[in-house]
Design an enzyme around this catalytic site. Structure first.
Site, PDB file in Angstrom:
ATOM      1  N   CYS A  39       0.835  -1.202   0.000  1.00  0.00           N
ATOM      2  CA  CYS A  39       0.000   0.000   0.000  1.00  0.00           C
ATOM      3  C   CYS A  39       0.869   1.250   0.000  1.00  0.00           C
ATOM      4  CB  CYS A  39      -0.978  -0.029   1.177  1.00  0.00           C
ATOM      5  SG  CYS A  39      -2.368   1.121   0.978  1.00  0.00           S
ATOM      6  N   HIS A  79      -3.599  -5.111   0.076  1.00  0.00           N
ATOM      7  CA  HIS A  79      -3.174  -5.627   1.379  1.00  0.00           C
ATOM      8  C   HIS A  79      -3.226  -7.154   1.395  1.00  0.00           C
ATOM      9  CE1 HIS A  79      -2.913  -1.854   3.717  1.00  0.00           C
ATOM     10  NE2 HIS A  79      -3.813  -1.421   2.850  1.00  0.00           N
ATOM     11  N   GLU A  86      -1.774  -9.139   3.313  1.00  0.00           N
ATOM     12  CA  GLU A  86      -1.723  -9.696   4.678  1.00  0.00           C
ATOM     13  C   GLU A  86      -3.083 -10.111   5.202  1.00  0.00           C
ATOM     14  OE1 GLU A  86      -1.884  -5.122   5.373  1.00  0.00           O
ATOM     15  OE2 GLU A  86      -1.223  -6.545   3.842  1.00  0.00           O
TER      16      GLU A  86
END
Length: 535
Positions: free
Chosen positions: A381, A507, A509
């Site tokens: 990001c 993102h 994650e």
């Protein structure tokens, strides 16, 4: 009929209700049951999207764009339960709905009150997850028993067994038994007081899960059972884990929590299947390698601000039987600091997301160091945007290149605001949010990690790669390797002339699990292992 489990917490905050709830969800799923999970948060913010990471930790984003509490990350990492906007409610969201109904006249002129109008809305939020294909709904209540803002939620769940049947509802209370070193004994009184407060509200816990540094012991367990009015075998010990949070479900199963829940609710469950989870924990305890990843961010001292980042790196380590160590580096310290000293002994650099100008120059210096020294780099990001700025400044020679987030009058806005964001005034829930498609360039590092060209990842941002600079960046050696097929927004950039330099606008994650690590994190950690070996 769908059964309900309510998880409350007492004594102190941050006891781990989210981890315990997620572990319960995993154990029930591993017995063949269909589970749904939900978090109720008493704070008045409509969602965590506008809250500072210092106050709240990370904002966890779901596929449908919901900005939620970080505990939903635990739910997704531990279980297969589908999560959505219905999985996280705050006081602000509940009250907003009540006020909208009052404005529309839906209460027919009645005086709108906490009971029954607010509590009815809370009950509706909980019961909407019921269904013929759902065996159990697990609802975690944020905060601690005794918090004034949590009272409407406790009152609502007190009422639910009266409406759904007591045999269909189960209350689990998580408490702390502190060990006083000076006295050399554990103290059960805080747990007794916490349960006493619940009972004053009208809720009698069916099961107590007791957090403790040391084994509780039979005498303390019996004392807690007696004074808290629960059966002896309903006091479940949850001792701090030595190696990993992912040991928690195994520990709870060893103390019989899943069996106890099934018996009390009469659930049609099968045998517990945990072989793959236990094998994973065996690898965690006996790693073959060890690497150090530098994480450069602006909220480093608040570890929950990057919770999913650390967990995803850990998952990738699991897949390589590698222990991942973290070197947490405050970005602002690098603005005028010694980058070589801070980053000289790392095997990989990760720059995560964030907002605001503070620490940006430090992040850019760190990325330059990783690029020039051939250290594996992963930008996420804002980390991707900083990588573009760094490359534009130091390779293209655009010394004043910047993002319009930080310098509106920059002559070279290599990062600029999304067109759809330019007319938006409200801050909450208005960014580019949720799952978006992306097409990867065949032969790129990202493509080799995913092993497919078409992916979907979650977003949370307002600014983007400026397409006006695309051709110049490509000519200089930074290649967009992932784009949105609908609007050609650049989602991934790479530097091919580098061992591993990948940066993404999304993102990743948020889609990593201990048994199924995210492919980009696996690729990054593998590159760090090679760097550590000198390959």
């Amino acid at each position: 009929m769908t059964k309900h489990i309510f998880v409350t917490g007492g004594v102190v905050s941050s006891l781990g209700k989210g981890l315990t709830s997620a572990s319960i969800g995993l154990l029930l799923e591993r017995r063949g049951l269909k589970v749904r999970m939900q978090k109720l948060d008493p704070y008045i913010n409509v969602d965590p999207g506008t809250m500072s990471p210092y106050q709240h930790g990370e904002v966890y984003v779901l596929d449908d764009g919901a900005e939620t509490d970080l505990d939903l990350g635990h739910y997704e990492r531990f279980t297969e339960t589908p999560l959505s906007q219905r999985s996280n409610y705050t006081t602000g969201r509940i009250y907003s709905t009540v006020i909208q109904k009052e404005r529309r006249g839906e209460y027919l002129g009645a005086t709108v009150q906490v009971v029954p109008h607010v509590t009815n809305e809370i009950k509706a939020a909980v019961t909407q997850l019921r269904g013929p294909d759902v065996d159990v709904v697990i609802t975690e209540l944020g905060g601690t028993v005794g918090d004034i803002e949590g009272l409407p939620f406790l009152e609502a769940i007190r009422q639910l067994p009266l409406e759904l049947g007591k045999q269909n509802c189960l209350f689990i209370h998580l408490t702390l038994v502190p060990y006083l070193k000076a006295a050399r004994e554990a103290k059960t009184k805080p747990t007794q007081h916490s349960v006493g407060q619940l009972r004053q509200i009208g809720i009698q816990p069916d099961i107590l899960v007791v957090r403790t540094e040391r084994p509780l012991g039979r005498e303390n367990a019996e004392k807690i059972a007696l004074f808290c009015n629960v059966e002896k075998d309903s006091v479940i010990e949850e001792t701090d884990m030595e190696f990993s949070i992912y040991e928690v479900p195994i520990g709870l199963a060893e103390h019989g929590l899943d069996r106890l829940i099934i018996d009390k609710l009469g659930l049609p469950a099968g045998d517990l299947q945990m072989d793959d989870w236990k094998e994973l924990m065996a690898r965690v305890r006996h790693p073959l390698h060890e690497v150090t990843i530098g994480v450069v961010g602006k909220y480093i001292e608040h570890r929950d601000a990057y919770k999913s980042i650390y967990e995803s790196l850990t998952h990738a380590g699991f897949s390589h039987t590698t222990r991942v160590l973290f070197k947490r580096i405050e970005a602002e310290d690098l603005d005028q600091g010694d980058v070589e000293r801070a980053l000289g002994n790392i095997d990989g650099l990760l720059v995560p997301g964030g907002f605001g100008y503070r620490g940006i120059e430090g992040k850019i210096k760190a990325i330059q160091y990783a690029r020039e020294k051939k250290i594996p780099f992963f930008g996420i990001c804002l980390g991707m945007q900083c990588a573009v700025i760094e490359f534009a400044r130091n390779v293209l020679g655009l010394r004043d290149a910047n993002s319009t987030e930080f310098a509106e009058d920059t002559p070279d806005p290599v990062i600029c605001m999304l067109e759809e964001q330019k007319t938006i005034q409200d801050k909450g829930g208005t960014m580019r949010l949720g799952a978006q498609p992306c097409t990867l360039k065949e032969g790129s590092k990202a493509w080799s990690c995913y092993e497919t060209s078409e992916i979907s990842e979650r977003h949370r941002h307002r600014y983007e790669f400026n397409p006006a600079y695309r051709d110049r960046l490509i000519a200089a050696g930074m290649v967009p390797t992932g784009t949105n097929p609908k609007n050609t927004l650049v989602e991934v950039v790479e530097v091919p002339d580098h061992p591993w330099f990948v940066a993404v606008q999304y993102h990743p994650e948020f889609k990593s699990k201990p048994l199924v690590p995210h492919p980009l994190f696996k690729g990054f950690v593998n590159a760090a292992i090679r760097k550590h070996r000198g390959e």
